[in-house]
Design a protein around this motif. Sequence first.
Motif, PDB file in Angstrom:
ATOM      1  N   ARG A   1      32.666  14.673  24.636  1.00 15.49           N
ATOM      2  CA  ARG A   1      33.980  14.799  24.410  1.00 15.49           C
ATOM      3  C   ARG A   1      34.252  14.758  22.956  1.00 15.49           C
ATOM      4  O   ARG A   1      33.894  13.985  22.309  1.00 15.49           O
ATOM      5  N   THR A   2      34.904  15.837  22.432  1.00 18.22           N
ATOM      6  CA  THR A   2      35.030  16.151  20.990  1.00 18.22           C
ATOM      7  C   THR A   2      36.251  15.460  20.619  1.00 18.22           C
ATOM      8  O   THR A   2      37.400  15.266  21.526  1.00 18.22           O
ATOM      9  N   ALA A   3      36.571  15.119  19.365  1.00 21.59           N
ATOM     10  CA  ALA A   3      37.736  14.437  18.834  1.00 21.59           C
ATOM     11  C   ALA A   3      38.548  15.238  18.256  1.00 21.59           C
ATOM     12  O   ALA A   3      38.553  16.600  18.294  1.00 21.59           O
ATOM     13  N   ASP A   4      39.804  15.015  18.068  1.00 23.18           N
ATOM     14  CA  ASP A   4      40.766  15.879  17.292  1.00 23.18           C
ATOM     15  C   ASP A   4      40.482  16.529  15.990  1.00 23.18           C
ATOM     16  O   ASP A   4      41.375  17.270  15.490  1.00 23.18           O
ATOM     17  N   SER A   5      39.542  16.031  15.539  1.00 21.23           N
ATOM     18  CA  SER A   5      39.303  16.167  13.970  1.00 21.23           C
ATOM     19  C   SER A   5      38.625  17.479  13.753  1.00 21.23           C
ATOM     20  O   SER A   5      38.634  17.781  12.612  1.00 21.23           O
ATOM     21  N   GLY A   6      38.532  18.367  14.750  1.00 21.19           N
ATOM     22  CA  GLY A   6      38.038  19.700  14.572  1.00 21.19           C
ATOM     23  C   GLY A   6      36.867  20.164  15.082  1.00 21.19           C
ATOM     24  O   GLY A   6      36.675  19.676  16.242  1.00 21.19           O
ATOM     25  N   ASN A   7      36.461  21.174  14.844  1.00 22.66           N
ATOM     26  CA  ASN A   7      35.366  21.719  15.710  1.00 22.66           C
ATOM     27  C   ASN A   7      34.031  21.239  15.393  1.00 22.66           C
ATOM     28  O   ASN A   7      33.756  20.828  14.481  1.00 22.66           O
TER      29      ASN A   7
END
Length: 167
Positions: free
Chosen positions: A118-124
Amino acid sequence: MKSRNAWTRILGTAAAAGVLAWAVTAGGQPSEATAIGPVADAGPGFAIEDYNYPNADKILAEQGIVLKRGDGHIVLANCGSEENLLKFLARDRADVCFKVTGDEGFLTLEIKSVHGVRTADSGNTHLAMTAEGDDRVEYDIPAKTWEGVGESVDGREHVLVEIRVTK
């Protein structure tokens, strides 16, 4: 006007004589009281960044995660500690989370059997993984996304070896 010029010459000559007398008696060298020593002997040394992950040996012993090198912008975090973390799912172990602290960052590591992220809001997020030896597999995942990677994609065991995040 003549007396003023005379006093200026007298004071200038006296000052020059005083400097000359000091130079002769001191031998042209500063005394021990005014000697200047090397600052490096008294102060801390230079900090040289080697990009090795701090406390990596302790983390390996306690959590079984190999953290190698990084720029300090992707750091290990407790999964329940806050929102907006990178979260990795792996077979036979608890989830592993990282906090992204800058606009971009990198971390080299080893986490076995990774199958989801699950990726964060911080970018790609760019992930590099190895599968059964030297077969390198890479994934580019947009921000705020759950995605299957590694084992869930092709059934082979994968090791997460690198994380890169860019805005």
